[in-house]
Design a protein around this motif. Structure first.
Motif, PDB file in Angstrom:
ATOM      1  N   ALA A  24      -0.892  27.229  36.301  1.00 44.65           N
ATOM      2  CA  ALA A  24       0.318  28.062  36.209  1.00 44.65           C
ATOM      3  C   ALA A  24       1.374  27.416  35.319  1.00 44.65           C
ATOM      4  O   ALA A  24       2.490  27.106  35.773  1.00 44.65           O
ATOM      5  N   PRO A  25       1.048  27.173  34.052  1.00 46.11           N
ATOM      6  CA  PRO A  25       1.986  26.461  33.174  1.00 46.11           C
ATOM      7  C   PRO A  25       3.274  27.238  32.940  1.00 46.11           C
ATOM      8  O   PRO A  25       3.311  28.473  33.007  1.00 46.11           O
ATOM      9  N   LYS A  26       4.316  26.458  32.621  1.00 47.84           N
ATOM     10  CA  LYS A  26       5.615  27.002  32.262  1.00 47.84           C
ATOM     11  C   LYS A  26       5.934  26.635  30.815  1.00 47.84           C
ATOM     12  O   LYS A  26       5.335  25.690  30.277  1.00 47.84           O
ATOM     13  N   PRO A  27       6.873  27.347  30.182  1.00 43.92           N
ATOM     14  CA  PRO A  27       7.217  27.029  28.779  1.00 43.92           C
ATOM     15  C   PRO A  27       7.573  25.558  28.564  1.00 43.92           C
ATOM     16  O   PRO A  27       7.267  25.000  27.505  1.00 43.92           O
ATOM     17  N   GLU A  28       8.165  24.908  29.570  1.00 46.79           N
ATOM     18  CA  GLU A  28       8.534  23.500  29.405  1.00 46.79           C
ATOM     19  C   GLU A  28       7.327  22.560  29.382  1.00 46.79           C
ATOM     20  O   GLU A  28       7.481  21.360  29.103  1.00 46.79           O
ATOM     21  N   ASP A  29       6.158  23.073  29.652  1.00 46.88           N
ATOM     22  CA  ASP A  29       4.937  22.275  29.523  1.00 46.88           C
ATOM     23  C   ASP A  29       4.437  22.230  28.082  1.00 46.88           C
ATOM     24  O   ASP A  29       3.476  21.501  27.776  1.00 46.88           O
ATOM     25  N   SER A  30       5.064  22.989  27.205  1.00 44.82           N
ATOM     26  CA  SER A  30       4.687  22.980  25.786  1.00 44.82           C
ATOM     27  C   SER A  30       4.918  21.599  25.205  1.00 44.82           C
ATOM     28  O   SER A  30       6.017  21.039  25.310  1.00 44.82           O
ATOM     29  N   ALA A  31       3.869  21.028  24.601  1.00 47.83           N
ATOM     30  CA  ALA A  31       3.917  19.675  24.033  1.00 47.83           C
ATOM     31  C   ALA A  31       2.544  19.381  23.454  1.00 47.83           C
ATOM     32  O   ALA A  31       1.614  20.178  23.597  1.00 47.83           O
ATOM     33  N   THR A  44      -3.996  17.624  21.680  1.00 47.90           N
ATOM     34  CA  THR A  44      -4.039  19.083  21.787  1.00 47.90           C
ATOM     35  C   THR A  44      -2.609  19.578  21.858  1.00 47.90           C
ATOM     36  O   THR A  44      -1.844  19.160  22.744  1.00 47.90           O
ATOM     37  N   LYS A  45      -2.247  20.449  20.922  1.00 49.81           N
ATOM     38  CA  LYS A  45      -0.910  21.017  20.925  1.00 49.81           C
ATOM     39  C   LYS A  45      -0.897  22.258  21.800  1.00 49.81           C
ATOM     40  O   LYS A  45      -1.538  23.258  21.491  1.00 49.81           O
ATOM     41  N   LEU A  46      -0.187  22.169  22.905  1.00 53.06           N
ATOM     42  CA  LEU A  46      -0.116  23.265  23.860  1.00 53.06           C
ATOM     43  C   LEU A  46       1.193  24.027  23.695  1.00 53.06           C
ATOM     44  O   LEU A  46       2.269  23.423  23.676  1.00 53.06           O
ATOM     45  N   THR A  47       1.072  25.345  23.584  1.00 56.60           N
ATOM     46  CA  THR A  47       2.247  26.224  23.547  1.00 56.60           C
ATOM     47  C   THR A  47       2.136  27.209  24.701  1.00 56.60           C
ATOM     48  O   THR A  47       1.122  27.892  24.835  1.00 56.60           O
ATOM     49  N   VAL A  48       3.162  27.255  25.528  1.00 51.21           N
ATOM     50  CA  VAL A  48       3.195  28.187  26.656  1.00 51.21           C
ATOM     51  C   VAL A  48       4.299  29.197  26.398  1.00 51.21           C
ATOM     52  O   VAL A  48       5.475  28.853  26.334  1.00 51.21           O
ATOM     53  N   ASN A  49       3.905  30.435  26.238  1.00 49.15           N
ATOM     54  CA  ASN A  49       4.871  31.505  25.950  1.00 49.15           C
ATOM     55  C   ASN A  49       5.398  32.136  27.240  1.00 49.15           C
ATOM     56  O   ASN A  49       4.634  32.342  28.177  1.00 49.15           O
ATOM     57  N   PRO A  50       6.690  32.434  27.261  1.00 56.09           N
ATOM     58  CA  PRO A  50       7.275  33.029  28.480  1.00 56.09           C
ATOM     59  C   PRO A  50       6.820  34.468  28.680  1.00 56.09           C
ATOM     60  O   PRO A  50       6.350  35.120  27.746  1.00 56.09           O
ATOM     61  N   GLY A  57       1.950  30.966  33.344  1.00 57.03           N
ATOM     62  CA  GLY A  57       1.144  31.270  34.520  1.00 57.03           C
ATOM     63  C   GLY A  57      -0.353  31.305  34.280  1.00 57.03           C
ATOM     64  O   GLY A  57      -1.131  31.370  35.241  1.00 57.03           O
ATOM     65  N   GLU A  58      -0.762  31.223  33.002  1.00 56.26           N
ATOM     66  CA  GLU A  58      -2.191  31.286  32.664  1.00 56.26           C
ATOM     67  C   GLU A  58      -2.782  29.882  32.676  1.00 56.26           C
ATOM     68  O   GLU A  58      -2.574  29.087  31.757  1.00 56.26           O
ATOM     69  N   SER A  59      -3.563  29.552  33.667  1.00 53.68           N
ATOM     70  CA  SER A  59      -4.128  28.209  33.816  1.00 53.68           C
ATOM     71  C   SER A  59      -5.222  27.942  32.792  1.00 53.68           C
ATOM     72  O   SER A  59      -5.929  28.866  32.356  1.00 53.68           O
TER      73      SER A  59
END
Lengths: 110, 113
Positions: A77-84, A104-110, A16-18
């Motif tokens: 509002a990213p979701k964990p599945e946007d991690s890539a 850029t390695k993006l990690t989205v934590n739940p 959810g953190e843009s």
């Protein structure tokens, strides 16, 4: 020499953190700026192509914008599945090659 | 979106062996490409083709060779594999024209012992 620089190298967000990813380029005669998503152990998956300054494209939670020197990939509002890893690439007029940034390695934590 | 296939997905092989990495696409794209990607690094173009019987070397020097006898098929061959060839190899294709978006296959991870 054509260069593509992506920042940051890695980004951790809470769900959810843009935020925004940056891609700056020094190619002359830009024929296209491309965004790809790459999951571990897989090939890049095409997201967007931008051709001229001021152009914007959207897909679900992603929005790509282009200026004369850089492009931004905004993630709302990213979701964990946007991690890539998100890759940026440019194509110069008269050339067949894509010049890629390191991503850029993006990690989205739940 | 292109359907593009690569085999094998993973290959572990000894030094000196001859190997061929396969790449096929079913979209009828004229242009095809081979990229090399090391972990955490950029993709680098090693070969490309405009169409049948056309092949060109990319920017990154490579000891591999390619052929394009059929539109849908673009194999890459290493005559004598060495540990320095250990990398991820990615195949792509595009339709050309203004868009010319490249679509990638899943890649082959090659390890040479």
């Amino acid at each position: 020499e054509d260069q593509v620089t992506q920042s940051p190298e890695a980004l951790r967000l809470q769900e959810g953190e843009s935020s925004s990813l940056n891609c700056s380029y020094t190619v002359s005669g830009l024929r296209g700026l491309f965004w790809y998503r790459q999951d571990p152990g897989k090939g890049p998956e095409f997201l967007f192509t931008l051709y001229s300054a001021g152009e914007e494209k959207e897909k679900e939670r992603l929005k790509a914008t282009l200026t004369k020197k850089e492009s931004f990939l905004h993630i709302t509002a990213p979701k964990p599945e946007d991690s890539a890893t998100y890759l940026c690439a440019t194509k110069e007029g008269g050339s067949e090659k894509l010049v890629f940034g390191k991503g850029t390695k993006l990690t989205v934590n739940p | 979106e292109a359907d593009i296939y690569q085999t094998p997905r993973y290959l572990v092989i000894g030094t000196g062996k001859k190997i061929t990495l396969e790449c096929s696409q079913t979209m009828g794209h004229d242009k095809m490409y081979w990229y090399q990607q090391d972990p955490g690094m950029e993709l680098h173009l090693i070969h490309y083709s405009y169409g049948v019987n056309s092949t060109e070397k990319g920017d990154l020097s490579s000891e591999s060779t390619v052929s394009r006898i059929r539109t849908e098929h673009f194999p890459l061959t290493l005559e004598s594999a060495r540990p320095s060839h250990t990398s991820q190899y990615l195949c792509a294709s595009s339709v050309g024209g203004r868009t010319d978006t490249q679509y990638f296959g899943p890649g082959t991870r090659l390890t040479v012992l």
